[in-house]
Write a protein that holds these residues in place. Structure first.
Motif, mmCIF file in Angstrom:
data_model
loop_
_atom_site.group_PDB
_atom_site.id
_atom_site.type_symbol
_atom_site.label_atom_id
_atom_site.label_comp_id
_atom_site.label_asym_id
_atom_site.label_seq_id
_atom_site.Cartn_x
_atom_site.Cartn_y
_atom_site.Cartn_z
ATOM 1 N N ASP A 4 0.871 -1.266 0.000
ATOM 2 C CA ASP A 4 0.000 0.053 -0.067
ATOM 3 C C ASP A 4 0.914 1.248 0.005
ATOM 4 O O ASP A 4 0.666 2.121 -0.910
ATOM 5 C CB ASP A 4 -1.092 -0.097 1.107
ATOM 6 N N SER A 29 -7.557 0.154 -2.978
ATOM 7 C CA SER A 29 -8.322 0.190 -4.420
ATOM 8 C C SER A 29 -9.492 1.006 -4.348
ATOM 9 O O SER A 29 -9.829 1.580 -5.570
ATOM 10 C CB SER A 29 -8.647 -1.254 -4.465
ATOM 11 N N GLU A 30 -10.333 1.005 -3.282
ATOM 12 C CA GLU A 30 -11.466 2.062 -3.433
ATOM 13 C C GLU A 30 -11.294 3.252 -3.634
ATOM 14 O O GLU A 30 -11.792 4.035 -4.355
ATOM 15 C CB GLU A 30 -12.459 1.602 -2.244
ATOM 16 N N THR A 87 -0.578 -6.153 -5.255
ATOM 17 C CA THR A 87 -1.590 -6.731 -4.279
ATOM 18 C C THR A 87 -1.772 -5.875 -3.116
ATOM 19 O O THR A 87 -0.917 -5.624 -2.065
ATOM 20 C CB THR A 87 -1.027 -8.199 -3.663
ATOM 21 N N ASN A 102 -9.462 -7.045 -5.866
ATOM 22 C CA ASN A 102 -8.657 -7.483 -4.946
ATOM 23 C C ASN A 102 -9.054 -8.210 -3.836
ATOM 24 O O ASN A 102 -8.101 -8.956 -3.270
ATOM 25 C CB ASN A 102 -8.404 -5.867 -4.300
ATOM 26 N N SER A 123 -8.436 -2.418 -11.685
ATOM 27 C CA SER A 123 -7.723 -3.476 -10.868
ATOM 28 C C SER A 123 -7.248 -4.656 -11.528
ATOM 29 O O SER A 123 -8.343 -5.406 -11.953
ATOM 30 C CB SER A 123 -8.627 -3.463 -9.349
ATOM 31 N N SER A 165 -3.738 -1.366 -12.120
ATOM 32 C CA SER A 165 -3.181 -1.440 -10.615
ATOM 33 C C SER A 165 -3.174 -3.163 -10.376
ATOM 34 O O SER A 165 -4.279 -3.625 -10.245
ATOM 35 C CB SER A 165 -4.135 -0.911 -9.659
ATOM 36 N N THR A 180 -9.845 4.048 -7.175
ATOM 37 C CA THR A 180 -11.195 4.122 -8.161
ATOM 38 C C THR A 180 -11.570 5.536 -8.014
ATOM 39 O O THR A 180 -11.948 6.290 -9.009
ATOM 40 C CB THR A 180 -12.037 3.390 -7.460
ATOM 41 N N TYR A 218 -9.524 3.340 -14.141
ATOM 42 C CA TYR A 218 -8.785 2.686 -13.121
ATOM 43 C C TYR A 218 -9.397 1.007 -13.091
ATOM 44 O O TYR A 218 -10.529 0.804 -12.917
ATOM 45 C CB TYR A 218 -9.101 3.067 -11.532
ATOM 46 N N ALA A 269 -14.004 -2.239 -9.317
ATOM 47 C CA ALA A 269 -12.643 -2.681 -9.401
ATOM 48 C C ALA A 269 -12.226 -3.214 -8.237
ATOM 49 O O ALA A 269 -11.545 -4.373 -8.386
ATOM 50 C CB ALA A 269 -11.930 -1.428 -9.524
ATOM 51 N N SER A 270 -12.512 -2.877 -6.800
ATOM 52 C CA SER A 270 -11.957 -3.647 -5.685
ATOM 53 C C SER A 270 -12.346 -5.153 -5.430
ATOM 54 O O SER A 270 -11.775 -5.717 -4.689
ATOM 55 C CB SER A 270 -12.246 -2.797 -4.446
#
Lengths: 295, 295, 295, 295
Positions: free
Chosen positions: D67, D101-102, D95, D168, D117, D92, D105, D115, D164-165
């Motif tokens: 992160d 990730s949110e 990991t 993840n 993921s 992206s 976005t 974006y 997107a998330s």
């Protein structure tokens, strides 16, 4: 009373001394005879087998290390079962399995003998200082008959019902509570130390805050009474705090598996909509997992 | 002293009353103003913002639910940091993260203000009855200056060192110990009940055996002093007993995850050759897993 | 070969059919006789007791539910041990304890009979479709003699060494691996679903990524060879990722006790200075806890 | 396509090579410039900052450790967000947390950028050999536009929905499954070895039985479809077997915390009356603990 005593280990030696002090007539047996000899000087008689220790006694008390030792001393050749007279009572104070306790109940009943399960709480120092606490269960008349022996062993006695093995359940549960607390203390000290708080300092706080306060007793009451509302300290706050513990533990690199376990239970409570209950509702979750009442 | 108090929840209300009782001059702030009003009648002044509660105070005490609430009340617009005078002290009694406590230490220092971390042990009833125990850490002179406030809150005060966040570590560790004990009690009650022992009976035993005896305190001492020899109660016997607990639990169909966890740690101790140490060596295993001394 | 078969449950029925298909001469026994009758029509003979099923057979195969069932069928009155001729072989395919397997080894040896432990992997569908995998251990000559029977049962056979109970260790370990994977899948599906990923979608990914790739096999090799360096995927990155899993799980309110457990082990690895090893070193930590090599 | 690539670690280097092989025009950035230089010879351009790598690119792919690294490379001064043109897309593949990730976005949407993921499964060897599996989620049109990049990275691509998330969540869940399996393998190898089965032998069995059979896939299907009846392998039998595993582990002195955990879940299933369901119902218990359907 005329009492046989099987087992003179760390615990048995203290008990033997206190039975003598209380004026009981004692016959002792120990696998390694040398440990029995000091008691001869104090007026006890030494038996060569458990059978011999039981012969003629009103009660014979066994205090041994584990199931196999008790099985041999009671049911083996020259075991106490074969020496004990009809009507006499076996007091079983070893920490043994519930299953073995149930088997002994049946075997003694078949032989017309009494069986009282009477495990004790306390370490060797407590045995020596007559500070044990005895938990007894068995046929009421039997328990009453041997009460003088039980009272000579420690500072207190709790009599449960007539099912002898229930005393073993309680004793094992008690040892489980201690083990849990030791584990919890171990994790807490590791966290404190890696966070720069000295062990000595943490100990002082623990002594001040917990040992002079009935905090655990209060939670035990809440669980026993299933009184989870109003939430004096809400489960969701408990989740928050144990979450913070794990956050701090992660930063300090301290694995805390017990904290992880408790956190997952709290999280499940919250996920299922019980976040406003008192966090003693952890007890309700444990009951539910066991197939008892649903939360 | 002239004291601001931020937060009049279950805990804050009791503290407010006791500060008034001790003769402190109080300015209170609560997000929901209605909860503040009863204290106006008792002589406190109501502030409209944390900033206003802090203005002119020698000390301002915050007692809020969690990190976000504290962040907003301290660092937010109209937060107390912007109202507190240079040299005045923020007493942070909320149960917050170690990380936030460290951040507040830095922010207040930058503003020339004092920051004392002073979380409390006790439930709302204890707050009301002036029975809280306060754990304080921070710059020594600051702690001394606000001692009258801290002493007015409860029945006892332990002062740790100068690193404010160490009080948070200790508070969180304490809550972890309680949560662990609640979990352990929950599992033990489930086992007792499914084995035919009534919850009420089990509670009585617990009260007799544990609450009048310093058993947990003694184990805490053994762990703090790393005194694992001689083994008053050997680790291998602990393994045996927790094994018997799980056996009984299996028969009664009671999942006991905490017992399982402790058993695996005891088993590892024995597997690695430490079976004769006292079972308080569970603490040494926890330390080792954290990268502290090897056992 | 002339083969006795004890147990026609879900698994046994499939095996019986395949033994018949392979041309073996079959005598079947089942406690509920009704389940045996369909096989009579297919050419098998029905025995009234395990003893009778064993009489005259070159080998008798038992495929029962658990230890008590096997104890009764082998060692009970009218058990197969009393019917089996000297030199004939008992093939034990039930999933039983290591302890019972060792006891059977001794009992059959005493009776001059052979004992081959041959548990199987596969569900009832696999038994029916001759897709079981057999793991056999026992005296080499015995295993060779019954090889035609073992090969008729499934799609593959692995022969371990001469210690019969080692096959039970391997079978139990295999079931443990499956149970672990089921638990892991359960937690992962719960997380996916509560995070808005449909179970069906998650399943597709799992099928694409894992089932067509030897990922588990590769990790098994790394652990078997203790090849933890170079760290293709470092333990500290594993800690990071499992930490992120738990973070997401906390936000979605999904308890993941297995993730918590693994995280604590990874954290301990990092705390003790092994963060750069490959995360297959989790296997080294498990070995160390068992008293095997230190990491 | 004109593609920026941020991060040339173990994974990034393999990806860079494959993007070049597929004919994409590449601009690479790595904090340590030396690692970027070999790619200059192969036709890539080196950028001095993530911002510069993003400028003019149709897509910029980031493949970093964690992160903080992603936050700095995307949102930092000279981050890629400030260099990427409106309409261009950030892929992206690191990991990272669901939360980050949110956030990404939202940030990219605000900047008028796409974006996607797209985390990957596979170790460095797989990255190099173009054997990664890519899981992508994001706005459908964006995913389609960069499909040539995603397909150049590995052997397969699964496209999830528009959130997107969710990619993840799936990536983290996948790593959790691997970590669980590694832990399970570690415990199983320890048990096998201490029971006298060589690691090499156990590995062979594992390879034969599990890697050539879709056992895990089948259990994943059962959980996904919540198909717990009929019980091909009943939960109560699973309890019996994991109980036997722990019995063997106790005798061999092998702590198996994962086995303990699974056993407690199976025991709860049985205690609550679900013993006849298939043991894949462990997945239903996990769902229930998360507040999803009750079993």
């Amino acid at each position: 009373m005329k009492v046989g005593l099987i087992g003179l280990g760390n615990m048995g030696r203290g008990v033997a001394q206190n039975l003598l002090n209380a004026g009981h007539e004692l016959v002792v047996y120990n696998r390694t005879r040398a440990k029995a000899e000091p008691f001869q000087a104090k007026g006890a008689r030494i038996a060569g087998t458990p059978q011999e220790a039981a012969r003629g006694a009103e009660a014979v008390l066994s205090l041994l290390a584990d199931d196999p030792a008790v099985e041999e001393a009671v049911l083996g050749r020259e075991g106490l079962l074969s020496g004990l007279e009809r009507g006499a009572i076996h007091i079983s104070s070893s920490t043994i399995s519930v299953a073995l306790s149930e088997r002994l109940t049946a075997e003694h009943a078949r032989a017309g003998q009494g069986y009282v399960s009477a495990p004790v709480f306390g370490r060797p120092e407590a045995a020596e200082a007559k500070q044990l606490w005895v938990i007894a269960a068995g046929v009421k008349a039997d328990v009453e008959r041997i009460r003088p022996v039980l009272e000579a062993m420690g500072r207190g006695l709790t009599v449960l019902g007539e099912k002898a093995s229930s005393a073993n359940v309680v004793k094992l549960s008690g040892n489980f509570l201690i083990a849990s607390m030791v584990e919890a203390l171990g994790e807490a000290f590791a966290l404190a130390r890696k966070s720069g708080v000295e062990a000595k300092t943490f100990l002082e706080v623990f002594q001040s805050v917990f040992s002079k306060s009935p905090v655990f007793e209060r939670y035990a009451s809440l669980i026993a009474d299933r009184q989870f509302q109003p939430g004096g300290f809400a489960l969701r706050l408990g989740l928050k705090d144990v979450g913070l513990v794990l956050e701090a533990a992660g930063d300090a690199q301290v694995p805390m598996p017990l904290a992880s376990l408790v956190k997952d239970h709290l999280l499940s409570g919250v996920a299922r909509g019980h976040g406003e209950l008192d966090w003693s509702a952890l007890g309700a979750l444990a009951a539910e997992r066991a197939g008892l009442e649903k939360l």
